[in-house]
Motif scaffolding. Structure first.
Motif: not given
Ligand SMILES: Cc1ncc(COP(=O)(O)O)c(C=O)c1O
Length: 511
Positions: A170, A292, A321, A323
């Motif tokens: 993410g 996001d 994501d 994942h």
């Molecule tokens: C809202 C949000 N954005 C970005 C991320 C970052 O994702 P990643 O851990 O896959 O890099 C997360 C991770 O939990 C998230 O909850």
């Protein structure tokens, strides 16, 4: 144990005196029979581990020192070790000393149970080992990634004809989206001229936005002071009116607003910003609208999803994501862009040492030109297989069930006099332990309750019965269960409140 290296074919000296290899080197190779045997044994052990997982602990809860001791602290051995012995050792180490996020009672952070087909996919992908930097190096794999990106767009209602690619997580998906925003909206040509002497670029996000935005602005050279953190309302959402006011104030002060980063499912409580309103502000102000949706975007696939969530289809770019809520094993994230050329405008260069242009009548897609990576692995396969195995209907049911389980958990928490239910959004429920005698005067015991719940969390996380994480809700330290887990059942979530209450009472009694 030190063993002899495998037998190598004798090298023949050449006229130059160099000894040249006359046959493939067996040092790292494994012959077909042994490969078959080792592979079958490994798959058998994985299947046994998966079957036993629900009855075991989520985590052994060992301190790093103990894990290091189990691993052994020796330097790199000079001699090699047979593959069979190594796979045995690695399997035992991993199964015994890992946190099992595939366990039905793992609800920490936002990490899903990995679909078993994704495990097999990673092995299959590595067996072909395509390099998805260029189509000629990965003909079918590149087409599968393109298909996966289209499927994800279709799943969440992002417009047909959009573009995108897969990245590691993410953070990277959001960073890529914000880089595309900078390319599109910064004054001048930032790619060649940099940011020297230009106005301060500013980007707007809610105070609940994930830390990716700090890394992004830092990496982009605009600095974290470029972020305007906007306050959130009682539902954890930023207000469009605050956004408009902040943009106007920045413009008046000579700054250059360039992007708004809405969140579809905040990391703490799963709040969804009013994406429709934010899209309208961005259109009116000429700003790039990034969403996001690393966690929450897949929930837009539900027919009953809130229109604010579905409005991520109005964004210029979206991070999502697989994942997380598409149950792919780590790592797999996706960034989508409305304008299919936005990524090549942001990332492509044309080095002389590449010959990837192909036939002008049937031009290949070369992903190295669409993102920050050059060589790229085949992470698309596990997503492709997972989406095919579940189908759209399967994905929708899994997500809907996770949301329903989070609500059931929340109701079970509400029913207890020693737990205080705080928020329940998407598939995240937050709550805290409050000793019954403090219930009526919880506000007066704020600091104690924060400390108490921090200690409860630590004990829960190391205990291995369940795994939850934490959030801060209106300044209160909370426990947090995020259900992105197709193995979790009603019995699992309904067991949690009693476990938290038991641990809470024990920790409170010790104090
Ligand atoms: C809202 C949000 N954005 C970005 C991320 C970052 O994702 P990643 O851990 O896959 O890099 C997360 C991770 O939990 C998230 O909850």
């Amino acid at each position: 144990m030190q063993v002899e290296r495998p037998m190598r074919a004798p090298a023949s000296p050449t006229a130059s005196g160099d000894a040249l290899r006359q046959a493939p080197d067996p040092t790292l190779d494994i012959g077909p029979e042994e490969f078959r045997r080792l592979g079958h044994e490994l798959v058998d052990r994985i299947a046994t581990m998966l079957a036993a997982m629900p009855g075991g602990r989520v985590t052994p809860g060992e301190p790093p020192r103990a894990v290091r001791a189990a691993l052994g602290g020796n330097g790199l051995p000079a001699g090699g070790t047979p593959a069979a012995e190594l796979l045995d050792e690695a399997t035992e180490l991993l199964f015994a000393h890992s946190l099992h996020n595939g366990h039905p009672r793992f609800w920490g952070y936002i990490t899903s149970s990995a679909a078993p087909i994704g495990m097999l996919a990673d092995m299959l992908a590595a067996s072909v080992n395509p390099n998805l930097g260029a189509s000629i190096l990965s003909p079918v794999a590149t087409e599968m990634e393109l298909q996966v990106v289209r499927w994800i767009a279709e799943l969440i209602g992002f417009p047909a004809g959009s573009g995108g690619l897969l990245v590691s997580g993410g953070n990277m998906a959001n960073i890529v989206g914000l880089l595309a925003a900078r390319r599109a909206k910064a004054p001048g040509d930032v790619r060649t001229g940099g940011l020297r002497g230009g106005p301060q670029l500013t980007v707007y996000a809610s105070a609940e936005a994930h830390t990716w935005i700090q890394k992004a602005t830092d990496l982009m050279g605009i600095g974290t002071n470029a972020i305007r953190w906007l306050p959130v309302d009682a539902d954890g959402r930023l207000r469009a009116a605050d956004l408009e006011a902040a943009i106007a104030a920045d413009r008046a002060a000579g700054a250059h607003p360039f992007a708004v980063a809405g969140t579809a499912g905040t990391v703490g409580t799963g709040a969804v910003d009013p994406l429709r309103d934010l899209a309208a502000v961005c259109r009116a102000e000429g700003l790039w609208f990034h969403v996001d949706g690393a966690y929450g975007a897949p929930a837009a696939a539900l027919p009953e999803a809130h229109p604010d969530l579905k409005a991520l289809s109005e964004a210029d770019s979206v991070a999502l994501d697989p994942h997380k809520w598409l149950y792919a094993p780590l790592e797999a994230a996706c960034v989508l862009v409305r304008d299919p050329d936005a990524l090549s405008r942001t990332f492509s260069f044309d080095p002389v040492y590449y010959h990837f242009a192909g036939d002008p009548d049937d031009p290949p897609v070369n992903f190295h030109a669409l993102g920050p990576q050059n060589s790229r692995g085949f992470r698309a396969l596990k997503v492709w297989l997972g989406l095919r195995q579940a189908g759209r209907d399967g994905v929708v049911c899994l997500i809907r069930d996770d949301i329903a389980l989070a609500r059931a958990l929340h109701r079970a928490v509400e029913a207890r006099p020693d737990l205080e239910a705080l928020t329940c959004r998407l598939s995240i429920s937050t709550f805290r332990y409050v000793p019954p005698e403090m219930r009526a005067s919880a506000a007066a015991h704020g600091e104690y309750l924060d400390r108490l719940n921090r200690a409860v969390l630590e004990r829960l996380q190391l205990g291995g019965e369940v795994f939850v994480s934490n959030a801060v809700v209106d300044g209160r330290y909370a426990l947090r269960a995020c259900i992105v887990n197709f193995r979790t059942t009603q019995a699992d979530v309904e067991a949690l409140p009693a476990i938290v209450a038991r641990v809470g009472a024990a920790v409170h009694a010790e104090r």
